[in-house]
Design an enzyme around this catalytic site. Structure first.
Site, short mmCIF file in Angstrom:
data_model
loop_
_atom_site.label_atom_id
_atom_site.label_comp_id
_atom_site.label_asym_id
_atom_site.label_seq_id
_atom_site.Cartn_x
_atom_site.Cartn_y
_atom_site.Cartn_z
N PHE A 126 -4.72 3.30 14.47
CA PHE A 126 -4.92 4.26 13.61
C PHE A 126 -5.92 3.88 12.69
O PHE A 126 -6.26 2.51 12.63
CB PHE A 126 -3.83 4.52 12.78
CG PHE A 126 -2.80 5.41 13.19
CD1 PHE A 126 -2.08 5.28 14.43
CD2 PHE A 126 -2.53 6.73 12.85
CE1 PHE A 126 -1.18 6.18 15.16
CE2 PHE A 126 -2.04 7.88 13.33
CZ PHE A 126 -1.04 7.50 14.41
N LYS B 239 9.37 -17.06 -10.37
CA LYS B 239 8.50 -15.96 -10.86
C LYS B 239 7.44 -16.54 -11.69
O LYS B 239 7.47 -17.55 -12.71
CB LYS B 239 9.51 -15.08 -11.86
CG LYS B 239 8.89 -14.01 -12.46
CD LYS B 239 9.84 -13.29 -13.12
CE LYS B 239 9.26 -12.44 -13.99
NZ LYS B 239 9.86 -11.93 -15.01
N LYS C 130 -13.98 0.45 15.41
CA LYS C 130 -12.82 -0.05 15.27
C LYS C 130 -12.30 0.02 16.92
O LYS C 130 -11.85 -0.87 17.40
CB LYS C 130 -11.72 0.59 14.49
CG LYS C 130 -11.58 -0.14 13.07
CD LYS C 130 -10.87 0.69 12.30
CE LYS C 130 -11.56 0.47 10.84
NZ LYS C 130 -10.69 1.01 9.94
N ASN D 280 0.86 -1.15 -0.02
CA ASN D 280 -0.01 -0.02 0.24
C ASN D 280 0.93 1.09 0.09
O ASN D 280 2.11 1.03 -0.02
CB ASN D 280 -1.05 -0.06 1.15
CG ASN D 280 -0.34 -0.20 2.39
OD1 ASN D 280 0.77 0.80 2.90
ND2 ASN D 280 -0.48 -1.18 3.46
N1 CTP Z 1 -4.08 -3.40 11.92
C1 CTP Z 1 -3.44 -4.39 12.35
N2 CTP Z 1 -3.49 -5.82 11.85
C2 CTP Z 1 -4.04 -5.74 10.67
C3 CTP Z 1 -4.88 -4.77 10.18
C4 CTP Z 1 -4.90 -3.58 10.78
O1 CTP Z 1 -2.87 -4.27 13.53
N3 CTP Z 1 -4.15 -6.92 9.91
C5 CTP Z 1 -4.20 -1.99 12.72
C6 CTP Z 1 -3.56 -0.79 11.94
O2 CTP Z 1 -2.31 -0.74 12.17
C7 CTP Z 1 -4.29 0.36 12.53
C8 CTP Z 1 -5.79 -0.39 12.61
O3 CTP Z 1 -5.49 -1.66 12.82
O4 CTP Z 1 -3.72 0.72 13.73
C9 CTP Z 1 -6.56 -0.07 11.73
O5 CTP Z 1 -6.45 -0.42 10.72
P1 CTP Z 1 -7.63 -0.22 9.29
O6 CTP Z 1 -6.83 -0.89 8.06
O7 CTP Z 1 -7.78 1.33 9.09
O8 CTP Z 1 -8.56 -1.05 9.81
P2 CTP Z 1 -9.03 -2.39 9.63
O9 CTP Z 1 -9.34 -3.07 11.09
O10 CTP Z 1 -8.00 -3.27 8.76
O11 CTP Z 1 -10.37 -2.38 9.07
P3 CTP Z 1 -11.15 -1.96 7.56
O12 CTP Z 1 -9.67 -2.43 6.49
O13 CTP Z 1 -12.37 -2.83 7.34
O14 CTP Z 1 -11.22 -0.57 7.65
#
Ligand code: CTP
Length: 397
Positions: A316, A282, A330, A203
């Site tokens: 976050f 690959k 969340k 990402n």
């Molecule tokens: N996070 C984590 N492990 C994951 C995904 C996310 O620890 N596999 C943590 C991120 O570091 C961040 C928080 O969760 O602090 C929120 O991440 P976000 O991607 O915004 O939320 P998700 O829980 O993944 O929900 P969604 O993708 O549905 O928005």
């Protein structure tokens, strides 16, 4: 008042820029020079930059002053000596006060920051090294000189640090160490989920926010482990970097350290999914398979939320719609103490930007919208909000 001491080395010209940086930060600056320094830079230069005459003479007293070196020492918030020559370093270490600068030094009780700068052979001489070691034991904060091209034409260690680096060091020296003794784990950057040996899913995270948090924490005295996905950023001074690549590696690194932590800040943009199977060789474009099969990665933060005992957990959230509602959900689902919400629709906020605009939401659901600011400033603002949730600092930790 910021007291800036200038001694007689060629790097004295750089101190004019340092003084400008302090003035720009709205600090009152008083320059004190040794007679040698005035051979390199005119006192008028500093007078013009600070609006105050640069002082050289120990025995001259201006109206309003009583005892010049004592008055200067007692009004100083910090005394920065840049450049510090071998001669001045030697005198300071021996307690000799034969000019205004060295007399002020002996009388000063504020933090003293030294930026030694000289030819490499001089710098490495045991006399200079012993003097610097001694000054450190007296409490002086010494900035290691850089390696590189020197004014004498040779290249080596002894080059004056850049003004911005000295200014940063001073900021750090003056910041209150309100996280001293606390152990903090910060995650930062993206994760990479391999498809084959050359390709991955990832990402747009650059790690800037997480690294700014790690830097701010180290400056405020915390013990910091920075578990980071791949970024182009240097490890902040004082933090321990734990490099990882995939979400599962981050999961393992975080869980291994979790029990010993007081606080975890999960700023990493963890990939939610990974390819179900990474090809060993690959993948060729033979068109045999065009769909990608994905599998859910472990949610690290959610797992920490289930396991936590005394730890404070900060997450976050990155949202593009109904942001606060999703962030509150969340926070509850992951059992967090605080969540920092990035709204990706705001220009100048989010991935890759040096600035950010966030909303901080606490366990009671209270939301505080912060204005747009640099990620460095925001890191401190976030830490200011977290600090009351943690136990008192452990002295000496
Ligand atoms: N996070 C984590 N492990 C994951 C995904 C996310 O620890 N596999 C943590 C991120 O570091 C961040 C928080 O969760 O602090 C929120 O991440 P976000 O991607 O915004 O939320 P998700 O829980 O993944 O929900 P969604 O993708 O549905 O928005």
């Amino acid at each position: 008042m910021y007291l800036v001491g200038v001694t007689g080395g060629i790097a004295a010209y750089k101190t004019a820029e340092l003084v400008r940086l302090f003035v720009r930060e709205k600090k009152e600056v008083q320059v004190v020079m040794t007679p040698g320094a005035a051979h390199f830079v005119s006192p008028l230069t500093f007078h013009t930059l600070t609006g105050r005459p640069a002082l050289l003479d120990q025995f001259q007293v201006s109206p309003g002053e009583r005892v010049r070196h004592i008055d200067l020492a007692s009004s100083a918030r910090v005394f920065v000596i840049a450049p510090a020559t071998a001669n001045t370093i030697g005198k300071m270490a021996a307690g000799i006060a034969d000019n205004l600068l060295t007399a002020v030094y002996l009388a000063a009780r504020c933090p003293v920051v030294l930026a030694p700068s000289m030819n490499e052979q001089m710098y490495l001489h045991p006399a200079v090294q012993e003097n610097l070691a001694r000054l450190r034991t007296h409490g002086c904060l010494v900035i290691d000189p850089a390696e590189g091209e020197q004014a004498c034409g040779i290249s080596g260690k002894g080059r004056a640090p850049e003004p911005a680096q000295i200014a940063e060091f001073v900021r750090s020296a003056l910041r209150e160490k309100d996280y001293r003794g606390l152990r903090v784990l910060v995650t930062a950057g993206p994760t990479r989920e391999p498809l084959d040996p050359v390709r991955f899913i990832s990402n747009r995270s650059t790690g800037l926010m997480g690294y700014a948090l790690a830097r701010a924490l180290a400056r405020r005295g915390a013990g910091v482990a920075l578990v980071s996905g791949p970024t182009a950023l240097p490890c902040p001074d004082g933090a321990e970097l734990v490099p990882v690549e995939t979400a599962r590696q981050m999961h393992a690194a975080v869980l291994e350290r979790f029990a010993g932590c007081d606080l975890v800040i999960k700023a990493a943009a963890v990939a939610d999914y990974r390819p179900s199977a990474a090809a060993e060789q690959k993948i060729k474009k033979d068109g045999a398979k065009t769909a990608l099969e994905l599998q859910l990665n472990p949610d690290i933060l959610e797992e920490l939320g289930r396991r936590k005992s005394e730890q404070i957990l900060v997450g976050f959230a990155m949202e593009t719609e109904r942001a606060k509602e999703h962030a509150r959900e969340k926070l509850r689902r992951k059992n967090l103490d605080l969540i920092v919400l990035n709204d990706l629709t705001v220009p100048g906020a989010g991935f890759g930007s040096l600035t950010n605009q966030v909303c901080i939401i606490d366990r009671k659901g209270r939301a505080e919208d912060l204005p747009m600011m640099s990620k460095e400033s925001l890191a401190h603002q976030i830490l200011d909000r977290i600090r009351p949730l943690l136990p008192p600092s452990r002295p000496g930790g």
